[in-house]
Design a protein around this motif. Structure first.
Motif, short mmCIF file in Angstrom:
data_model
loop_
_atom_site.label_atom_id
_atom_site.label_comp_id
_atom_site.label_asym_id
_atom_site.label_seq_id
_atom_site.Cartn_x
_atom_site.Cartn_y
_atom_site.Cartn_z
N PRO A 1 0.83 -1.21 0.00
CA PRO A 1 0.00 0.00 0.00
C PRO A 1 0.87 1.26 0.00
O PRO A 1 1.99 1.25 0.51
CB PRO A 1 -0.80 -0.13 1.31
N PRO A 2 0.35 2.35 -0.55
CA PRO A 2 1.13 3.60 -0.60
C PRO A 2 1.64 4.04 0.77
O PRO A 2 2.76 4.56 0.87
CB PRO A 2 0.13 4.61 -1.19
N GLY A 3 0.81 3.85 1.81
CA GLY A 3 1.24 4.25 3.14
C GLY A 3 2.46 3.49 3.63
O GLY A 3 3.33 4.05 4.30
N VAL A 4 2.52 2.20 3.30
CA VAL A 4 3.66 1.38 3.70
C VAL A 4 4.89 1.78 2.90
O VAL A 4 5.98 2.00 3.46
CB VAL A 4 3.36 -0.12 3.51
N ARG A 5 4.73 1.88 1.57
CA ARG A 5 5.87 2.28 0.74
C ARG A 5 6.38 3.67 1.12
O ARG A 5 7.58 3.94 1.04
CB ARG A 5 5.48 2.24 -0.74
N GLY A 6 5.46 4.54 1.55
CA GLY A 6 5.87 5.88 1.94
C GLY A 6 6.72 5.93 3.18
O GLY A 6 7.41 6.92 3.43
N ARG A 7 6.70 4.85 3.97
CA ARG A 7 7.51 4.81 5.19
C ARG A 7 8.79 3.99 5.02
O ARG A 7 9.51 3.76 6.00
CB ARG A 7 6.68 4.25 6.35
N LEU A 8 9.06 3.56 3.81
CA LEU A 8 10.31 2.84 3.56
C LEU A 8 11.42 3.87 3.31
O LEU A 8 11.45 4.53 2.27
CB LEU A 8 10.16 1.90 2.36
N ALA A 9 12.30 4.01 4.27
CA ALA A 9 13.29 5.09 4.23
C ALA A 9 14.20 5.01 3.01
O ALA A 9 14.69 6.03 2.53
CB ALA A 9 14.14 5.06 5.50
N LEU A 10 14.41 3.81 2.50
CA LEU A 10 15.30 3.67 1.35
C LEU A 10 14.71 4.33 0.10
O LEU A 10 15.44 4.67 -0.83
CB LEU A 10 15.57 2.18 1.08
N LEU A 11 13.40 4.50 0.09
CA LEU A 11 12.73 5.11 -1.07
C LEU A 11 12.50 6.60 -0.88
O LEU A 11 11.88 7.24 -1.73
CB LEU A 11 11.39 4.41 -1.32
N ASP A 12 12.97 7.14 0.21
CA ASP A 12 12.69 8.54 0.55
C ASP A 12 13.89 9.43 0.21
O ASP A 12 14.64 9.86 1.07
CB ASP A 12 12.34 8.66 2.04
N VAL B 1 9.38 -3.78 5.07
CA VAL B 1 7.92 -3.78 4.97
C VAL B 1 7.30 -4.32 6.26
O VAL B 1 6.32 -3.76 6.78
CB VAL B 1 7.45 -4.60 3.76
N ALA B 2 7.87 -5.41 6.78
CA ALA B 2 7.35 -5.99 8.03
C ALA B 2 7.46 -4.98 9.17
O ALA B 2 6.53 -4.84 9.98
CB ALA B 2 8.12 -7.26 8.38
N ALA B 3 8.57 -4.25 9.22
CA ALA B 3 8.75 -3.25 10.26
C ALA B 3 7.73 -2.13 10.11
O ALA B 3 7.12 -1.67 11.09
CB ALA B 3 10.17 -2.69 10.21
N ALA B 4 7.51 -1.67 8.87
CA ALA B 4 6.55 -0.59 8.64
C ALA B 4 5.15 -1.01 9.07
O ALA B 4 4.41 -0.24 9.69
CB ALA B 4 6.56 -0.20 7.16
N ALA C 1 0.72 -0.90 13.23
CA ALA C 1 -0.16 -1.55 14.20
C ALA C 1 0.12 -1.05 15.62
O ALA C 1 -0.81 -0.83 16.41
CB ALA C 1 0.03 -3.07 14.13
N ILE C 2 1.40 -0.88 15.95
CA ILE C 2 1.75 -0.36 17.28
C ILE C 2 1.15 1.03 17.48
O ILE C 2 0.57 1.34 18.52
CB ILE C 2 3.28 -0.31 17.46
#
Length: 235
Positions: free
Chosen positions: A40-51, A157-160, A165-166
């Motif tokens: 999902p866009p929200g998950v990909r948006g939190r992947l620091a390697l893509l930022d 992705v698992a971490a994001a 959820a946390i």
């Protein structure tokens, strides 16, 4: 026989090794992008390697260390080599370091195994997005790079998803969760431990991991998720 000998020698020149490393890093990043594309866009948006832009330091000791960081390194000088590349949203500069360019690398002892933390200290890198260890020669291929990149993406992705959820369950502590996720992306293990303990101060499992000298980040994150879900909080 002479031609084969010449070809073998050419394959081990500094230029050839740098080209092989550039291909390896590009293949890692390609696999990372492919693995994360369906999220999902929200998950990909939190992947620091893509930022934005990252620097990838390739440091040769006994092993080859490939370290990605968002920290700024001083511009190349002297015999240093830097190569810019990009794939979609991922942009990076590959920097090459060996004992000729950085003499302190030459005194690192890896006879007992990779000295990852020491290599990062010599490079002056405090935070990192990934740190891969490559055996010289056989492992420096795109064949080995693909699984490394896919595995790295799966971890991120698992971490994001876990932090998402946390955050949903830790009402009132969202800011602390944001800080912990940032610390995780930067590779700051002890900072993650302190923040986890602050988010779930009454959970025995989180507390035990937080007291450990170097807790496993995945174990810590999963223990915190269990705690905020109310699965094992101790009053």
């Amino acid at each position: 026989m002479t031609d084969r000998t010449t070809d073998a020698a050419a394959a081990h020149t500094p230029e050839a090794m740098r080209a092989a490393m550039a291909d390896y890093v590009r293949a890692v990043h390609q696999a990372y992008l492919s693995q994360s594309a369906g999220q999902p866009p929200g998950v990909r948006g939190r992947l620091a390697l893509l930022d934005g832009h990252v620097t990838v330091a390739a440091a040769g000791v006994r092993n080859l260390h490939v370290v990605a960081t968002t920290e700024r390194l001083a511009p190349p000088t002297g015999e240093e080599v830097a190569v810019d590349d990009e794939l979609g949203p991922l942009r990076w500069t590959l920097r090459f370091f060996d004992p000729v360019v950085l003499p302190a690398l030459g005194v690192i002892d890896e006879s007992a195994g990779p000295a990852s933390a020491q290599v990062r200290r010599v490079l002056g890198i405090a935070t990192h997005l990934y740190h891969l260890i490559v055996q010289p020669g056989g492992q420096l291929t795109t064949h080995h790079a693909g699984p490394a990149g896919a595995g790295l993406a799966a971890e991120h992705v698992a971490a994001a998803r876990d932090f998402e959820a946390i955050r949903a369950h830790a009402r009132g502590a969202e800011a602390l969760v944001d800080e912990m996720e940032g610390a995780a992306q930067a590779g700051l293990v002890r900072a993650q431990a302190l923040l986890a303990a602050a988010i779930a101060p009454r959970d025995e499992g989180v507390e035990a991991l937080a007291r450990a000298g170097a807790p496993d980040p995945t174990d810590l994150r999963r223990a915190l998720l269990a705690a905020v879900r109310g699965e094992r909080v101790r009053a």
